[in-house]
Design a protein around this motif. Structure first.
Motif, mmCIF file in Angstrom:
data_model
loop_
_atom_site.group_PDB
_atom_site.id
_atom_site.type_symbol
_atom_site.label_atom_id
_atom_site.label_comp_id
_atom_site.label_asym_id
_atom_site.label_seq_id
_atom_site.Cartn_x
_atom_site.Cartn_y
_atom_site.Cartn_z
ATOM 1 N N GLN A 121 0.813 -1.223 0.000
ATOM 2 C CA GLN A 121 0.000 0.000 0.000
ATOM 3 C C GLN A 121 0.843 1.267 0.000
ATOM 4 N N SER A 122 2.143 1.141 0.296
ATOM 5 C CA SER A 122 2.992 2.331 0.363
ATOM 6 C C SER A 122 3.235 2.862 -1.039
ATOM 7 N N THR A 123 3.282 4.182 -1.159
ATOM 8 C CA THR A 123 3.424 4.758 -2.490
ATOM 9 C C THR A 123 4.835 5.232 -2.801
ATOM 10 N N ASN A 124 5.630 5.614 -1.781
ATOM 11 C CA ASN A 124 6.982 6.058 -2.146
ATOM 12 C C ASN A 124 8.090 5.167 -1.589
ATOM 13 N N VAL A 125 7.981 3.899 -1.962
ATOM 14 C CA VAL A 125 9.002 2.930 -1.569
ATOM 15 C C VAL A 125 10.124 2.981 -2.605
ATOM 16 N N ALA A 126 11.375 2.910 -2.154
ATOM 17 C CA ALA A 126 12.503 2.909 -3.089
ATOM 18 C C ALA A 126 12.572 1.584 -3.835
ATOM 19 N N ALA A 141 16.439 5.707 -16.612
ATOM 20 C CA ALA A 141 16.965 4.999 -15.431
ATOM 21 C C ALA A 141 15.931 4.063 -14.806
ATOM 22 N N LYS A 142 15.804 4.110 -13.490
ATOM 23 C CA LYS A 142 14.938 3.184 -12.758
ATOM 24 C C LYS A 142 13.466 3.284 -13.132
ATOM 25 N N ALA A 143 13.091 4.420 -13.688
ATOM 26 C CA ALA A 143 11.668 4.642 -13.971
ATOM 27 C C ALA A 143 11.201 3.908 -15.223
ATOM 28 N N VAL A 144 12.151 3.467 -16.069
ATOM 29 C CA VAL A 144 11.775 2.905 -17.370
ATOM 30 C C VAL A 144 10.884 1.674 -17.242
ATOM 31 N N THR A 145 11.354 0.668 -16.504
ATOM 32 C CA THR A 145 10.598 -0.591 -16.409
ATOM 33 C C THR A 145 9.201 -0.380 -15.808
ATOM 34 N N PRO A 146 9.077 0.306 -14.644
ATOM 35 C CA PRO A 146 7.718 0.538 -14.107
ATOM 36 C C PRO A 146 6.819 1.315 -15.066
ATOM 37 N N PHE A 203 22.711 3.238 -22.828
ATOM 38 C CA PHE A 203 23.529 2.397 -21.941
ATOM 39 C C PHE A 203 22.688 1.738 -20.845
ATOM 40 N N ASP A 204 21.368 1.620 -21.047
ATOM 41 C CA ASP A 204 20.505 1.066 -20.008
ATOM 42 C C ASP A 204 20.548 -0.470 -20.020
ATOM 43 N N ILE A 205 21.358 -1.005 -19.140
ATOM 44 C CA ILE A 205 21.480 -2.455 -18.982
ATOM 45 C C ILE A 205 21.252 -2.758 -17.507
ATOM 46 N N SER A 206 20.276 -3.609 -17.211
ATOM 47 C CA SER A 206 19.909 -3.861 -15.820
ATOM 48 C C SER A 206 21.050 -4.487 -15.022
ATOM 49 N N ALA A 207 21.164 -4.055 -13.771
ATOM 50 C CA ALA A 207 22.145 -4.638 -12.848
ATOM 51 C C ALA A 207 21.824 -6.109 -12.548
ATOM 52 N N ASP A 208 20.608 -6.551 -12.924
ATOM 53 C CA ASP A 208 20.252 -7.965 -12.711
ATOM 54 C C ASP A 208 21.220 -8.892 -13.447
ATOM 55 N N LEU A 209 21.702 -8.471 -14.609
ATOM 56 C CA LEU A 209 22.538 -9.362 -15.423
ATOM 57 C C LEU A 209 23.880 -9.621 -14.754
ATOM 58 N N ARG A 210 24.498 -8.562 -14.268
ATOM 59 C CA ARG A 210 25.794 -8.734 -13.607
ATOM 60 C C ARG A 210 25.646 -9.514 -12.304
ATOM 61 N N GLU A 211 24.488 -9.335 -11.653
ATOM 62 C CA GLU A 211 24.255 -10.074 -10.408
ATOM 63 C C GLU A 211 24.195 -11.569 -10.673
ATOM 64 N N ASP A 241 9.778 7.288 -24.654
ATOM 65 C CA ASP A 241 10.743 8.119 -25.358
ATOM 66 C C ASP A 241 10.270 9.572 -25.386
ATOM 67 N N ALA A 242 8.989 9.747 -25.741
ATOM 68 C CA ALA A 242 8.415 11.091 -25.836
ATOM 69 C C ALA A 242 8.472 11.804 -24.484
ATOM 70 N N GLN A 243 8.305 11.035 -23.393
ATOM 71 C CA GLN A 243 8.307 11.645 -22.049
ATOM 72 C C GLN A 243 9.694 11.642 -21.407
ATOM 73 N N SER A 244 10.717 11.235 -22.177
ATOM 74 C CA SER A 244 12.103 11.162 -21.678
ATOM 75 C C SER A 244 12.225 10.393 -20.364
ATOM 76 N N ILE A 245 11.537 9.267 -20.276
ATOM 77 C CA ILE A 245 11.643 8.429 -19.076
ATOM 78 C C ILE A 245 13.010 7.744 -19.093
#
Ligand code: PSU
Ligand code: MN
Length: 303
Positions: free
Chosen positions: A80-85, A259-264, A137-145, A253-257
């Motif tokens: 229910q929390s809205t500003n979770v990191a 980093a972390k915001a892309v996937t959500p 250069f957007d490559i998820s840190a999941d791959l290196r993990e 692309d149009a909204q220049s999204i």
């Protein structure tokens, strides 16, 4: 240790009894699905792990504490929390050091699972190389993990919003075993098959568990990616989902999204464009992954 690792009573018991445990991530709850489907799904996923003979351990940072297993109240609060990191390898320790609250991505959940001695983790789809990564250069840190941390991750392939062939190339470069379960092709998240064949194929949970143990015995660092196709009756055909993905990508692309915001952003947009069908499919594939992960965890616990 300089930080608290907090086991829920249910997970603590499974650790003491040395029975099978499946780690579950929390970013899919806070950033991947809308409320209240997010908390309902989280509960059903946990229940699916239990019905298939393992203990679920949903992972999150709450008030600086790294939780291995959440109670019902904690799960509801988080959903229910809205500003979770959204926490990955880079920001997990900082969140804990400052008493913050954050949901764990695939990368962060793998780190927590390893600390807790959990070998298997179920999710929806891993992060990967984004389309246009040659510019962003957007490559998820999941791959290196996956290349570093010894945990078997069960996912329905990489999300189709990504550049799948580039994601497969990077995984190969990093030496991550990519194993399709029960088919030759690499699954495409909302669709069971893709045009890309998976580098490896296995047809049993026992083989997957054995392969992880052999890697460990050889001293090879890193985990395995198990690409488990969405059940046929739940899939969205590629010809239906692909134009929608294209539309969501041009909107981002149009909204220049970035980093972390892309996937959500993309997941939320695709949810709207498919009038919820993407979410229904997403839930089905997560449940299917939870089931396979529970079987693999049991095979590992046996050995
Ligand atoms: N798969 C989903 N929903 C999600 C994610 C994956 O079906 O929300 C999350 C996972 O936590 C994954 C993260 O680790 O997205 C990847 O984010 P990024 O692309 O910013 O690395
Ligand atoms: Mn990214």
């Amino acid at each position: 240790m300089t930080f608290p690792l907090t086991f829920s009573p249910e997970v603590a018991k499974a650790v003491a009894d040395k029975t099978a445990i499946v780690a579950l991530e929390s970013t899919i709850i806070t950033h991947g699905m809308p409320y209240p489907q997010n908390v309902e799904t989280a509960r059903v996923v946990e229940e699916t792990v239990r019905t298939h003979g393992a203990t679920p351990a949903t992972i999150a940072v709450m008030d600086g504490q790294l939780h291995i297993g959440l109670t019902e109240t904690q799960l509801t609060t988080l959903a229910q929390s809205t500003n979770v990191a959204k926490l990955s390898r880079a920001d997990m320790a900082a969140c804990m050091a400052t008493g913050g609250t954050g949901a764990t991505t695939v990368a962060a959940t793998m780190i927590a699972a390893r600390l807790a001695g959990i070998s298997v983790f179920a999710t929806g789809g891993i992060g990967g190389v984004h389309r246009g990564a040659e510019h962003s250069f957007d490559i998820s840190a999941d791959l290196r993990e996956l290349a570093k941390t010894d945990v078997t991750v069960v996912a329905a392939g990489a999300k189709a919003i990504l550049d799948v062939p580039k994601t497969l190339e990077v995984l190969e470069t990093l030496g991550v075993p990519v194993i399709a379960y029960g088919q030759d092709s690499f699954p495409a998240f909302w669709s069971a098959a893709s045009q890309h064949s998976a580098p490896l194929r296995m047809d049993s949970a026992a083989d997957i568990a054995h392969a992880q143990i052999v890697r460990r015995d050889m001293g090879l660092e890193g985990g395995q990616l198990i690409a488990n196709p969405i059940p046929k009756d739940a899939e969205i055909p590629q010809e239906v989902i692909n134009p929608i993905i294209e539309q969501a990508l041009s909107e981002a692309d149009a909204q220049s999204i970035s980093a972390k915001a892309v996937t959500p952003f993309l997941l939320g947009h695709i949810f709207e464009l498919t009038e919820g069908a993407s979410l229904t499919a997403n839930i089905a594939l997560v449940l299917n992954n939870a089931k396979l992960a529970a079987k693999i965890a049991q095979e590992i616990a046996k050995r």
